[in-house]
Design a protein around this motif. Structure first.
Motif, PDB file in Angstrom:
ATOM      1  N   LYS A 128     -10.218   0.317  -9.437  1.00  0.00           N
ATOM      2  CA  LYS A 128      -9.234   1.055  -9.146  1.00  0.00           C
ATOM      3  C   LYS A 128      -9.198   1.260  -7.911  1.00  0.00           C
ATOM      4  O   LYS A 128      -8.217   1.588  -7.060  1.00  0.00           O
ATOM      5  N   GLU A 129     -10.455   1.951  -7.105  1.00  0.00           N
ATOM      6  CA  GLU A 129     -10.567   2.300  -5.970  1.00  0.00           C
ATOM      7  C   GLU A 129     -10.196   1.317  -4.689  1.00  0.00           C
ATOM      8  O   GLU A 129      -9.453   1.590  -3.825  1.00  0.00           O
ATOM      9  N   PHE A 130     -10.597   0.259  -5.060  1.00  0.00           N
ATOM     10  CA  PHE A 130     -10.392  -1.088  -4.298  1.00  0.00           C
ATOM     11  C   PHE A 130      -8.692  -1.510  -4.388  1.00  0.00           C
ATOM     12  O   PHE A 130      -8.159  -1.843  -3.254  1.00  0.00           O
ATOM     13  N   ALA A 131      -8.133  -1.458  -5.639  1.00  0.00           N
ATOM     14  CA  ALA A 131      -6.626  -1.536  -5.522  1.00  0.00           C
ATOM     15  C   ALA A 131      -5.979  -0.482  -4.911  1.00  0.00           C
ATOM     16  O   ALA A 131      -4.947  -0.891  -4.006  1.00  0.00           O
ATOM     17  N   LYS A 132      -6.536   0.839  -4.546  1.00  0.00           N
ATOM     18  CA  LYS A 132      -5.783   1.831  -3.737  1.00  0.00           C
ATOM     19  C   LYS A 132      -5.955   1.377  -2.366  1.00  0.00           C
ATOM     20  O   LYS A 132      -4.991   1.568  -1.559  1.00  0.00           O
ATOM     21  N   ASP A 133      -7.169   1.020  -1.904  1.00  0.00           N
ATOM     22  CA  ASP A 133      -7.469   0.429  -0.506  1.00  0.00           C
ATOM     23  C   ASP A 133      -6.367  -0.566  -0.088  1.00  0.00           C
ATOM     24  O   ASP A 133      -5.931  -0.689   0.728  1.00  0.00           O
ATOM     25  N   ILE A 134      -6.412  -1.659  -1.113  1.00  0.00           N
ATOM     26  CA  ILE A 134      -5.693  -3.080  -0.809  1.00  0.00           C
ATOM     27  C   ILE A 134      -4.037  -2.565  -0.813  1.00  0.00           C
ATOM     28  O   ILE A 134      -3.625  -3.203  -0.096  1.00  0.00           O
ATOM     29  N   GLY A 135      -3.683  -1.666  -1.902  1.00  0.00           N
ATOM     30  CA  GLY A 135      -2.303  -1.506  -1.622  1.00  0.00           C
ATOM     31  C   GLY A 135      -1.591  -2.180  -2.981  1.00  0.00           C
ATOM     32  O   GLY A 135      -1.881  -3.301  -3.385  1.00  0.00           O
ATOM     33  N   PHE A 136      -0.886  -1.495  -3.918  1.00  0.00           N
ATOM     34  CA  PHE A 136      -0.202  -1.851  -5.012  1.00  0.00           C
ATOM     35  C   PHE A 136       0.916  -2.698  -4.461  1.00  0.00           C
ATOM     36  O   PHE A 136       1.609  -2.665  -3.677  1.00  0.00           O
ATOM     37  N   PRO A 137       1.323  -3.654  -5.180  1.00  0.00           N
ATOM     38  CA  PRO A 137       0.726  -4.390  -6.709  1.00  0.00           C
ATOM     39  C   PRO A 137      -0.320  -5.200  -6.348  1.00  0.00           C
ATOM     40  O   PRO A 137      -0.588  -5.794  -5.126  1.00  0.00           O
ATOM     41  N   VAL A 138      -1.465  -5.288  -7.301  1.00  0.00           N
ATOM     42  CA  VAL A 138      -2.540  -6.084  -7.269  1.00  0.00           C
ATOM     43  C   VAL A 138      -2.825  -7.132  -8.244  1.00  0.00           C
ATOM     44  O   VAL A 138      -2.089  -7.044  -9.146  1.00  0.00           O
ATOM     45  N   VAL A 139      -3.611  -8.087  -8.125  1.00  0.00           N
ATOM     46  CA  VAL A 139      -4.122  -9.065  -8.947  1.00  0.00           C
ATOM     47  C   VAL A 139      -5.483  -9.052  -9.108  1.00  0.00           C
ATOM     48  O   VAL A 139      -6.307  -8.708  -8.357  1.00  0.00           O
ATOM     49  N   LEU A 140      -5.729  -8.977 -10.433  1.00  0.00           N
ATOM     50  CA  LEU A 140      -7.346  -9.105 -10.644  1.00  0.00           C
ATOM     51  C   LEU A 140      -7.566 -10.619 -11.144  1.00  0.00           C
ATOM     52  O   LEU A 140      -6.777 -11.213 -12.085  1.00  0.00           O
ATOM     53  N   LYS A 141      -8.756 -11.098 -10.897  1.00  0.00           N
ATOM     54  CA  LYS A 141      -9.184 -12.313 -11.305  1.00  0.00           C
ATOM     55  C   LYS A 141     -10.746 -12.298 -11.586  1.00  0.00           C
ATOM     56  O   LYS A 141     -11.691 -11.805 -10.898  1.00  0.00           O
TER      57      LYS A 141
ATOM     58  N   LEU B  76      -0.142  -5.892 -10.886  1.00  0.00           N
ATOM     59  CA  LEU B  76      -0.562  -4.501 -11.574  1.00  0.00           C
ATOM     60  C   LEU B  76       0.117  -3.452 -10.364  1.00  0.00           C
ATOM     61  O   LEU B  76      -0.488  -3.476  -9.325  1.00  0.00           O
ATOM     62  N   LYS B  77       0.703  -2.538 -11.095  1.00  0.00           N
ATOM     63  CA  LYS B  77       1.455  -1.598 -10.175  1.00  0.00           C
ATOM     64  C   LYS B  77       0.875  -0.183 -10.155  1.00  0.00           C
ATOM     65  O   LYS B  77       0.879   0.561  -9.191  1.00  0.00           O
ATOM     66  N   THR B  78      -0.481  -0.024 -11.028  1.00  0.00           N
ATOM     67  CA  THR B  78      -0.911   1.561 -11.133  1.00  0.00           C
ATOM     68  C   THR B  78      -2.240   1.305 -11.412  1.00  0.00           C
ATOM     69  O   THR B  78      -2.831   0.452 -11.910  1.00  0.00           O
ATOM     70  N   PRO B  79      -2.962   2.399 -11.111  1.00  0.00           N
ATOM     71  CA  PRO B  79      -4.627   2.415 -11.242  1.00  0.00           C
ATOM     72  C   PRO B  79      -4.910   2.411 -12.883  1.00  0.00           C
ATOM     73  O   PRO B  79      -5.832   1.466 -13.370  1.00  0.00           O
ATOM     74  N   GLU B  80      -3.873   2.975 -13.667  1.00  0.00           N
ATOM     75  CA  GLU B  80      -4.036   2.782 -15.150  1.00  0.00           C
ATOM     76  C   GLU B  80      -4.105   1.186 -15.743  1.00  0.00           C
ATOM     77  O   GLU B  80      -4.820   0.707 -16.452  1.00  0.00           O
ATOM     78  N   GLU B  81      -2.891   0.607 -15.133  1.00  0.00           N
ATOM     79  CA  GLU B  81      -3.052  -0.912 -15.238  1.00  0.00           C
ATOM     80  C   GLU B  81      -3.986  -1.561 -14.773  1.00  0.00           C
ATOM     81  O   GLU B  81      -4.461  -2.650 -15.480  1.00  0.00           O
ATOM     82  N   VAL B  82      -4.670  -1.366 -13.668  1.00  0.00           N
ATOM     83  CA  VAL B  82      -5.772  -1.993 -13.267  1.00  0.00           C
ATOM     84  C   VAL B  82      -7.039  -1.862 -14.182  1.00  0.00           C
ATOM     85  O   VAL B  82      -7.813  -2.872 -14.360  1.00  0.00           O
TER      86      VAL B  82
END
Ligand code: ADP
Ligand code: MG
Length: 239
Positions: free
Chosen positions: A55-68, A87-93
């Motif tokens: 969640k923290e990294f997603a905020k740094d990178i900026g939404f939307p993100v991809v997880l792999k 993924l558009k929100t910390p909850e989705e992440v």
């Protein structure tokens, strides 16, 4: 264009590490380090070890993100439910992180999991493939084709020997049938120049690292301006 961030020594260390673990391929983030060292634009990304880090990294990178999924035992990530897009929100992440770990533990219980890669989501564009391989007779060769089913079903690809000039790379792009789609009729044409640069640079990587047996950028996403390698895989041949 991105500046080189990794010197040759760092790349050699990555390759040596893989060999010492008995691995003959580089994971996505390792393969991308080689791309970056040759100025090929790739996704911003960070390896998370738990949901909170993700969640923290997603905020740094900026939404939307991809997880792999990131595992030395998994080459095709989607096949094991290891990729989650848009993924558009910390909850989705948080939820996707758990889902990915669950999917992979069910489908490949023996696989060692290093974590989950949190990465920037490339905007929509044309998905293409650039590859590098070695011909036993002619040496390093580069391949270009359209992404998705085009390559597998239609075998609509072009090849050149490396090293190749940008002009040759442009010819290579224009040669495939799928170029009609890339040219754009109503929408804007693709960044031909950026794509040609990536092709020549893949040729350079094949020349610079004799341990690289095969290199796949599958896919590369090409935009009207700019380009981004969103997945990369390198197969090594032991020294
Ligand atoms: P696999 O190991 O299954 O090939 P990929 O990393 O290629 O996994 O991801 C599967 C698909 O998801 C890609 O073919 C592409 O369409 C899409 N994708 C992956 N990463 C991104 C990204 N960062 N931005 C946009 N789309 C992506
Ligand atoms: Mg892929």
């Amino acid at each position: 264009m991105m500046k080189a961030q990794y010197g040759k020594e760092v790349i050699r260390t990555l390759i040596d590490e893989a060999f010492s673990e008995g691995r003959e391929f580089l994971m996505e983030h390792e393969s991308k380090a080689i791309l970056k060292s040759h100025g090929i634009p790739t996704t911003r990304e960070k390896l998370a070890q738990d949901e909170n880090e993700a969640k923290e990294f997603a905020k740094d990178i900026g939404f939307p993100v991809v997880l792999k999924i990131c595992s030395p035992e998994i080459v095709h990530k989607s096949d094991v439910g290891g990729v989650s897009l848009g993924l558009k929100t910390p909850e989705e992440v948080e939820k996707s992180y758990r889902d990915i770990i669950k999917n992979v533990s069910e489908k490949k219980p023996e696989a060692k999991i290093l974590g989950v890669l949190v990465q920037e989501m490339a905007p929509k564009g044309h998905e293409v493939i650039v590859g590098g391989l070695r011909d036993p007779q002619f040496g390093p060769v580069v391949m270009f084709g359209m992404g998705g089913t085009y390559v597998e079903v239609l075998k609509d690809v072009s090849f050149r020997l490396s090293p190749l000039s940008k002009k040759e790379a442009i010819n290579m792009i224009k040669e495939i049938k799928g170029y009609e789609l890339l040219k754009g009729r109503r929408e804007e044409p693709i960044d031909l120049n950026a794509l040609a640069s990536v092709i020549t640079r893949v040729g350079d990587i094949m020349l610079d690292f004799s341990e690289v047996k095969e290199l796949d950028l599958n896919p590369l996403i090409v935009h009207h301006r700019g380009i981004m390698a969103v997945d990369a895989r390198i197969i090594l041949s032991p020294r």
